[in-house]
Design a protein around this motif. Structure first.
Motif, mmCIF file in Angstrom:
data_model
loop_
_atom_site.group_PDB
_atom_site.id
_atom_site.type_symbol
_atom_site.label_atom_id
_atom_site.label_comp_id
_atom_site.label_asym_id
_atom_site.label_seq_id
_atom_site.Cartn_x
_atom_site.Cartn_y
_atom_site.Cartn_z
ATOM 1 N N ASP A 1 0.836 -1.209 0.000
ATOM 2 C CA ASP A 1 0.000 0.000 0.000
ATOM 3 C C ASP A 1 0.867 1.254 0.000
ATOM 4 O O ASP A 1 0.560 2.241 -0.693
ATOM 5 N N GLU A 2 1.943 1.213 0.775
ATOM 6 C CA GLU A 2 2.857 2.364 0.839
ATOM 7 C C GLU A 2 3.545 2.580 -0.502
ATOM 8 O O GLU A 2 3.790 3.720 -0.915
ATOM 9 N N TYR A 3 3.860 1.487 -1.178
ATOM 10 C CA TYR A 3 4.470 1.585 -2.510
ATOM 11 C C TYR A 3 3.539 2.313 -3.482
ATOM 12 O O TYR A 3 3.976 3.205 -4.221
ATOM 13 N N TYR A 4 2.259 1.939 -3.490
ATOM 14 C CA TYR A 4 1.311 2.589 -4.395
ATOM 15 C C TYR A 4 1.197 4.090 -4.087
ATOM 16 O O TYR A 4 1.127 4.916 -4.997
ATOM 17 N N ALA A 5 1.170 4.415 -2.807
ATOM 18 C CA ALA A 5 1.096 5.824 -2.409
ATOM 19 C C ALA A 5 2.332 6.583 -2.889
ATOM 20 O O ALA A 5 2.242 7.715 -3.385
#
Length: 267
Positions: free
Chosen positions: A236-240
């Motif tokens: 999720d942090e990667y997508y953000a």
């Protein structure tokens, strides 16, 4: 011979100047001292000016000359590079003469003096907070000032210094890893707090990739019952990160973290 004569002449002038200054220090003629202080100030002899002005500000307090003397005293210290004492003098000025002729300049110079006295980011930043406070007060009291933009630019620079200190702290936590505790979590908390407090910082990308790195490391070293959740949080942090910085110089590193995390989740 001519060179020797010039040296003797200069020495005589210097001696005479010192003699005159010593007489001034002993004089009780405060009008004379006031004019002499102004003259020294105009000539850039700020040390001599400040000595005389320090005596005059109490004697002339409440008068236009006392007001001018206090502002000149602040500028004398400022021009000598004694920024802390300069700031104290400027603050004393606008406190004593809130509607004085130099009130706007004194407020600005108090902030600027403290700005110039702030240390490099790795050191204690108490004076940086003080400088920001003075500059914000200046902008509040003098919203139409021609120096408003300069004050705002200084505030931005000071805030970046505070963010940089937090970035250094976050990097330190990351480098400590699991030494004596979960420093990766401390890294994430520190970096996220910096982004929350200073959302428009120029260091946003560096803080964000540090969060992603730390979250991945937390997943790698997690106990089994937390591992999957932490890998998902890393994804999720990667997508953000990718959405905010689609052309980041760290994108290849971020994609590797994403691929490694996805592999664990799918397996």
């Amino acid at each position: 011979m001519r060179k020797k004569a010039i040296i003797i002449l200069l020495a005589s002038i210097s001696f005479a100047s010192c003699g005159e200054y010593n007489k001034l220090l002993k004089s009780a003629d405060y009008e004379y001292k006031y004019e002499a202080a102004k003259n020294y100030f105009a000539k850039g002899q700020y040390n001599r000016a400040s000595v005389l002005l320090n005596e005059l500000i109490t004697i002339l307090k409440g008068t236009s000359k006392g007001e001018e003397s206090l502002y000149m005293l602040g500028m004398s210290y400022f021009n000598q590079g004694d920024y802390q004492t300069a700031a104290q003098s400027f603050i004393a000025y606008y406190t004593s003469y809130p509607r004085g002729t130099f009130a706007e300049l004194a407020r600005f110079q108090a902030g600027k003096a403290l700005f110039l006295d702030t240390p490099e980011p790795r050191l204690d930043q108490s004076s940086t907070y003080q400088a920001i406070q003075q500059l914000q007060m200046f902008m509040e009291y003098c919203p139409e000032s021609s120096k408003k933009q300069e004050a705002q630019d200084m505030i931005f620079a000071l805030q970046d210094k505070l963010v940089l200190k937090e970035l250094y702290s976050a990097k330190l936590y990351y480098n400590l890893g699991n030494y004596m505790g979960n420093n990766y979590e401390s890294c994430v908390i520190t970096a996220r707090n910096a982004l929350k407090d200073y959302p428009y910082t120029d260091y946003r990308e560096e803080l964000s990739i540090l969060i992603l790195r730390a979250m991945y490391e937390m997943a790698v070293y997690s106990v089994e019952d937390k591992k999957m959740d932490r890998y998902r949080e890393t994804v999720d942090e990667y997508y953000a990160f990718k959405n905010e910085f689609p052309e980041s110089k760290y994108l290849k590193e971020a994609e590797k973290i994403f691929n490694d995390s996805q592999k664990v989740i799918k397996d």
